[in-house]
Design an enzyme around this catalytic site. Structure first.
Site, PDB file in Angstrom:
ATOM      1  N   VAL A 187       2.888   1.059   3.172  1.00 25.51           N
ATOM      2  CA  VAL A 187       2.468  -0.080   3.985  1.00 25.51           C
ATOM      3  C   VAL A 187       3.176  -1.323   3.461  1.00 25.51           C
ATOM      4  O   VAL A 187       3.223  -1.551   2.244  1.00 25.51           O
ATOM      5  CB  VAL A 187       0.940  -0.284   3.944  1.00 25.51           C
ATOM      6  N   ASP A 226      -8.028  -2.529 -21.718  1.00 24.66           N
ATOM      7  CA  ASP A 226      -7.107  -3.278 -22.578  1.00 24.66           C
ATOM      8  C   ASP A 226      -5.680  -3.277 -22.054  1.00 24.66           C
ATOM      9  O   ASP A 226      -4.771  -3.816 -22.685  1.00 24.66           O
ATOM     10  CB  ASP A 226      -7.140  -2.733 -24.003  1.00 24.66           C
ATOM     11  N   LYS A 253       2.594   0.248   8.740  1.00 21.90           N
ATOM     12  CA  LYS A 253       2.444   1.511   8.025  1.00 21.90           C
ATOM     13  C   LYS A 253       3.537   2.447   8.520  1.00 21.90           C
ATOM     14  O   LYS A 253       3.578   2.803   9.697  1.00 21.90           O
ATOM     15  CB  LYS A 253       1.064   2.111   8.286  1.00 21.90           C
ATOM     16  N   ASP A 276       3.910  32.380   1.946  1.00 25.63           N
ATOM     17  CA  ASP A 276       4.840  31.627   2.789  1.00 25.63           C
ATOM     18  C   ASP A 276       5.699  32.606   3.596  1.00 25.63           C
ATOM     19  O   ASP A 276       6.888  32.792   3.332  1.00 25.63           O
ATOM     20  CB  ASP A 276       5.709  30.722   1.913  1.00 25.63           C
ATOM     21  N   ASP A 323     -14.955  10.478   7.849  1.00 22.11           N
ATOM     22  CA  ASP A 323     -14.443  10.258   6.487  1.00 22.11           C
ATOM     23  C   ASP A 323     -14.694   8.819   6.038  1.00 22.11           C
ATOM     24  O   ASP A 323     -13.798   8.156   5.532  1.00 22.11           O
ATOM     25  CB  ASP A 323     -12.955  10.586   6.420  1.00 22.11           C
ATOM     26  N   GLY A 353       0.620   5.659   0.419  1.00 23.07           N
ATOM     27  CA  GLY A 353      -0.182   6.846   0.665  1.00 23.07           C
ATOM     28  C   GLY A 353       0.660   8.103   0.624  1.00 23.07           C
ATOM     29  O   GLY A 353       1.849   8.076   0.298  1.00 23.07           O
ATOM     30  N   GLY A 402       0.842  -1.188   0.000  1.00 22.35           N
ATOM     31  CA  GLY A 402       0.000   0.000   0.000  1.00 22.35           C
ATOM     32  C   GLY A 402       0.877   1.236   0.000  1.00 22.35           C
ATOM     33  O   GLY A 402       2.029   1.203   0.432  1.00 22.35           O
TER      34      GLY A 402
END
Length: 510
Positions: A73, A490, A88, A384, A185, A68, A66
């Site tokens: 992960v 495909d 993780k 910034d 969420d 993110g 995994g």
């Protein structure tokens, strides 16, 4: 209990592994700490009470399962028990707000439910925070939904959908009523199946936006969530734990037809659809779906939060109770309908293209000329104020409140602030700022799109292949992104298809 290694590959993994950046950070943290002190640099950010070496207890397979925004992960094995878990690894430098991460860890430590991912241990070194959890190998609910839309039946049967929804409701009832936790969420990407079996247990895996709802008498004001699943009151910034019920209603709708009830070709269009609270059950997709199923969805998607079912009440709804009982084959087959809805195909295309488009824009943004960048550099530096090369939500708020920007630019900055808030991100790098704010006419130029296409393409053919994305995104995320964008299935994306998808996505955002 996780499976013991019984293949040659898994046995060999324990004997010799290449050292990855994550592994080095875990094994050399003492040296890093000493170097830091010797140079009079500040101590590294601490999230837990102590720095520990996760590899002392666990063997970590370097292959990603995994990927993110904050980390990756992988599988890991307890060296003593030989039991396999998931680990993780979150790069601490990418975490905008440490307190949010601490809150997620505290919540995961607090909960104990069969349909919520179990946090086993937390380890921290100089660079990374490592969360060791039970191992789930069955993939995301999102992936199973997409697979169903491409199958002959087109979606889950009512029985299978009700089984999944019952498990989700059971976990959320526990969160709401026992732990006073609101998730905020809930979406198919945040559920994993324990195994690849059809009847595998489902687990909630991500509590990154969760919080206790006891503060402010259960009323929350932070605008969070994901467009398709966010409740209308969340968009108005005043909501309670019933926002989770709305999200479960949306998930139920998608399980039964393959596309969402509130639709749009861009985030803004989706939000407008959600705000109205109006949805339907279009023919022929819903003709064979029971009235009980439709009533259940209506009870979950009431626009007025106080009129929605609570999780415990939803578990007692006739549809959930009847479908949870054993049903004969004829009844189950009758609850299926074969269809290939254009809406489900477009939903799949939009989800995949969002990820691919953002990656393409990020690459294009880093190769703009000074004239193409224009005044965006000055604007970024103005926002910034701390000159860190990263702007936060607070920086944007200050700029919007006190900055003297032209009206058109002000609208773009407000939209950027809205998108950043809803994405759950707390900070924005220069590259991402530029990708979001640059002139669309520049991004749509054929030479720019060709440049991004060639950057992704690593093979000798004229088409983009899924393997081309492995190095950029990691194998797991690459397969997800490519599968969502490869509409005809495909296994190839031509430049013309890529250019059309990019152009379409910009048209949808307009």
């Amino acid at each position: 209990m996780g499976p013991k290694p019984n293949t040659k590959e898994e046995k060999d993994d324990t004997q010799k592994q290449p050292r990855t950046e994550m592994e080095e950070s875990a094994t050399t943290f003492e040296g890093e700490k000493k170097k830091s002190r010797s140079r009079d640099k500040p101590d590294p950010v601490m999230i837990t009470d102590a720095l520990t070496d996760v590899r002392t207890k666990y063997h970590i397979n370097p292959r990603e399962i995994g990927h993110g925004h904050y980390g990756v992960v992988r599988k890991c094995m307890d060296r003593q028990t030989r039991e396999w878990f998931a680990i993780k690894s979150i790069r601490k430098s990418k975490v905008g707000k440490v307190d949010v991460l601490k809150r997620e860890i505290d919540i995961l430590k607090e909960v104990d439910h069969p349909h919520i991912i179990k946090l086993v241990e937390v380890h921290e070194d100089v660079k990374y925070l490592h969360l060791v959890t039970e191992l789930c190998t069955g993939g995301e609910l999102f992936d199973r939904i997409i697979a169903k839309t491409q199958s002959s039946e087109g979606h889950f049967s009512e029985h299978d959908a009700a089984t999944i929804v019952r498990c989700i409701l059971d976990a959320i009832a526990y969160c709401h009523d026992v732990k006073q936790i609101v998730h905020r969420d809930l979406k198919p990407e945040n559920f994993l199946f324990k195994t690849e079996k059809e009847d595998a247990e489902i687990k909630i895996i991500d509590f990154g936006l969760s919080r206790h709802d006891t503060l402010n008498f259960g009323v929350m004001k932070t605008k969070v969530g994901t467009p398709y699943y966010v409740a209308p009151e969340v968009l108005k910034r005043e909501y309670t734990k019933s926002c989770d019920i709305w999200s479960i209603g949306v998930i139920t709708y998608i399980l039964l037809c393959g596309y969402p009830p509130f639709y749009g070709d861009s985030d803004n269009q989706i939000f407008e659809s959600v705000k109205t609270g109006r949805f339907d059950f279009p023919s022929p997709d819903w003709d064979s779906i029971s009235d009980d199923a439709k009533d259940f969805i209506c009870c979950m998607l009431r626009k007025e939060p106080s009129k929605r079912l609570r999780a415990a009440e939803a578990l007692k709804h006739k549809w959930i109770k009847d479908q949870s009982d054993e049903e004969d084959t004829i009844s189950r087959e009758r609850s299926k309908v074969q269809h290939s809805s254009n809406r489900s195909v477009t939903f799949k295309k939009f989800m995949g293209m969002q990820k691919l488009k953002k990656a393409a824009l990020g690459y294009i943004a880093t190769h703009l000329t000074n004239s193409e960048v224009g005044v965006l550099g000055d604007i970024f530096h103005k926002i910034d104020e701390s000159h860190t090369g990263v702007i936060s939500l607070q920086d944007l708020d200050n700029a919007l409140a006190h900055g003297n920007f032209p009206p058109e630019l002000l609208l773009d900055l407000r939209q950027l602030r809205e998108d950043l808030s809803l994405s759950g991100e707390e900070t924005l790098l220069w590259k991402d700022f530029l990708a979001a704010m640059m002139d669309k006419s520049v991004a749509l130029r054929e030479d720019k799109i060709r440049m991004a296409f060639e950057h992704f393409k690593r093979n000798d053919s004229n088409d983009l292949l899924v393997s081309d994305l492995f190095e950029i995104f990691g194998e797991a995320q690459a397969r997800e992104i490519f599968g969502d964008a490869d509409i005809d299935g495909d296994g190839r994306i031509s430049f013309e298809d890529f250019r059309s998808l990019m152009a379409d996505s910009f048209a949808e955002d307009s």
